[in-house]
Design a protein around this motif. Structure first.
Motif, PDB file in Angstrom:
ATOM      1  N   MET A   1       0.835  -1.205   0.000  1.00  0.00           N
ATOM      2  CA  MET A   1       0.000   0.000   0.000  1.00  0.00           C
ATOM      3  C   MET A   1       0.874   1.262   0.000  1.00  0.00           C
ATOM      4  SD  MET A   1      -3.287   0.338  -0.114  1.00  0.00           S
ATOM      5  CE  MET A   1      -4.500  -0.570   0.756  1.00  0.00           C
ATOM      6  N   ARG A   2       1.917   1.232   0.834  1.00  0.00           N
ATOM      7  CA  ARG A   2       2.791   2.389   0.937  1.00  0.00           C
ATOM      8  C   ARG A   2       3.536   2.644  -0.383  1.00  0.00           C
ATOM      9  NH1 ARG A   2       7.859   2.591   1.828  1.00  0.00           N
ATOM     10  NH2 ARG A   2       7.897   0.379   2.324  1.00  0.00           N
ATOM     11  N   LEU A 121      -9.076  -7.007   3.969  1.00  0.00           N
ATOM     12  CA  LEU A 121      -7.791  -6.381   4.292  1.00  0.00           C
ATOM     13  C   LEU A 121      -7.539  -5.131   3.449  1.00  0.00           C
ATOM     14  CD1 LEU A 121      -5.499  -9.477   4.723  1.00  0.00           C
ATOM     15  CD2 LEU A 121      -5.774  -7.624   6.368  1.00  0.00           C
ATOM     16  N   VAL A 122      -7.750  -5.262   2.138  1.00  0.00           N
ATOM     17  CA  VAL A 122      -7.536  -4.116   1.241  1.00  0.00           C
ATOM     18  C   VAL A 122      -8.539  -3.008   1.572  1.00  0.00           C
ATOM     19  CG1 VAL A 122      -7.563  -3.341  -1.162  1.00  0.00           C
ATOM     20  CG2 VAL A 122      -6.539  -5.539  -0.588  1.00  0.00           C
ATOM     21  N   THR A 124      -9.985  -2.414   4.454  1.00  0.00           N
ATOM     22  CA  THR A 124      -9.646  -1.788   5.734  1.00  0.00           C
ATOM     23  C   THR A 124      -8.487  -0.810   5.560  1.00  0.00           C
ATOM     24  OG1 THR A 124     -10.244  -3.881   6.749  1.00  0.00           O
ATOM     25  CG2 THR A 124      -9.161  -2.283   8.167  1.00  0.00           C
ATOM     26  N   ALA A 125      -7.514  -1.205   4.741  1.00  0.00           N
ATOM     27  CA  ALA A 125      -6.364  -0.325   4.500  1.00  0.00           C
ATOM     28  C   ALA A 125      -6.823   0.971   3.839  1.00  0.00           C
ATOM     29  CB  ALA A 125      -5.333  -1.034   3.636  1.00  0.00           C
ATOM     30  N   SER A 128      -8.694   3.179   6.315  1.00  0.00           N
ATOM     31  CA  SER A 128      -7.862   3.894   7.293  1.00  0.00           C
ATOM     32  C   SER A 128      -7.359   5.221   6.718  1.00  0.00           C
ATOM     33  CB  SER A 128      -6.690   3.024   7.746  1.00  0.00           C
ATOM     34  OG  SER A 128      -5.731   2.958   6.728  1.00  0.00           O
ATOM     35  N   LYS A 129      -7.270   5.302   5.383  1.00  0.00           N
ATOM     36  CA  LYS A 129      -6.855   6.562   4.730  1.00  0.00           C
ATOM     37  C   LYS A 129      -7.879   7.657   4.987  1.00  0.00           C
ATOM     38  CE  LYS A 129      -3.292   5.126   3.318  1.00  0.00           C
ATOM     39  NZ  LYS A 129      -2.162   5.681   4.024  1.00  0.00           N
ATOM     40  N   THR A 143      -5.398   4.855  -5.310  1.00  0.00           N
ATOM     41  CA  THR A 143      -4.981   3.656  -4.571  1.00  0.00           C
ATOM     42  C   THR A 143      -5.998   2.536  -4.788  1.00  0.00           C
ATOM     43  OG1 THR A 143      -4.024   5.118  -2.915  1.00  0.00           O
ATOM     44  CG2 THR A 143      -4.209   2.811  -2.312  1.00  0.00           C
ATOM     45  N   THR A 147      -5.079  -1.114  -6.469  1.00  0.00           N
ATOM     46  CA  THR A 147      -5.164  -2.358  -5.699  1.00  0.00           C
ATOM     47  C   THR A 147      -6.256  -3.291  -6.223  1.00  0.00           C
ATOM     48  OG1 THR A 147      -6.556  -1.159  -4.097  1.00  0.00           O
ATOM     49  CG2 THR A 147      -4.256  -1.416  -3.522  1.00  0.00           C
TER      50      THR A 147
END
Ligand SMILES: O=C(O)C(=O)C[C@]1(C(=O)O)C=C[C@@H](O)C=C1
Length: 154
Positions: A1-2, A121-122, A124-125, A128-129, A143, A147
């Motif tokens: 992600m980063r 998971l994706v 949730t990531a 969080s943004k 993003t 993804t």
């Protein structure tokens, strides 16, 4: 992600450069080179050609999305100045340097075998943004684009 975010951030600089230099957003020959080089390097990470091709096609789509947004913005307001030396050739070197980290992250992601938990998971990531104050919606959308293929099982 980063690393995906870093790539999209560099795409933003590429767009500023291209806007000022009046260069076209798209360079299909360069896209083919980016994908061919990633496919080749992906073999060392045990990644299939198909996996790398699809994943990098998404990275390029996301980068073009960021670039079109920046270029549109440039029609309305003055784009920021780039640092000296931040030209297309050096920005492409930065993009190339990210290739290795993207591939190792992709291989690690696949080896973790997330399967049915993958979308959660994706998601949730990305979620969080949303809590990161001032995180531009446009970068979040990029993003999400980048993804897209992560959870596709072959
Ligand atoms: O290198 C460029 O010219 C970019 O704009 C970057 C990039 C990429 O994401 O790798 C994106 C669009 C172009 O069509 C080619 C490559």
């Amino acid at each position: 992600m980063r690393v995906i975010e870093q790539r999209n951030d560099t795409a933003r600089l590429v767009a500023i450069y291209k806007s000022k230099a009046r260069l076209p957003l798209e360079d299909l020959k360069r896209e083919q080179e980016v994908i061919a080089s990633a496919v080749e390097a992906g073999k060392r990470h045990g990644l299939s050609e198909d996996r790398v091709r699809t994943f990098f096609a998404d990275q390029i789509k996301a980068s073009k999305f960021v670039q079109s947004a920046v270029m549109t913005n440039g029609l309305f307001e003055k784009l920021p100045d780039l640092a000296p030396g931040e030209d297309l050739a050096s920005l492409r070197i930065v993009l190339d340097q990210m290739q290795e980290e993207l591939l190792s992250s992709l291989a690690a992601f696949d080896n973790a075998n997330y399967r049915e938990r993958c979308r959660i998971l994706v998601g949730t990531a990305l979620e969080s943004k949303k809590r990161q104050k001032g995180y531009p919606l446009m970068m979040m959308a990029a993003t999400a684009q980048a993804t897209l293929s992560l959870c596709k099982s072959d």
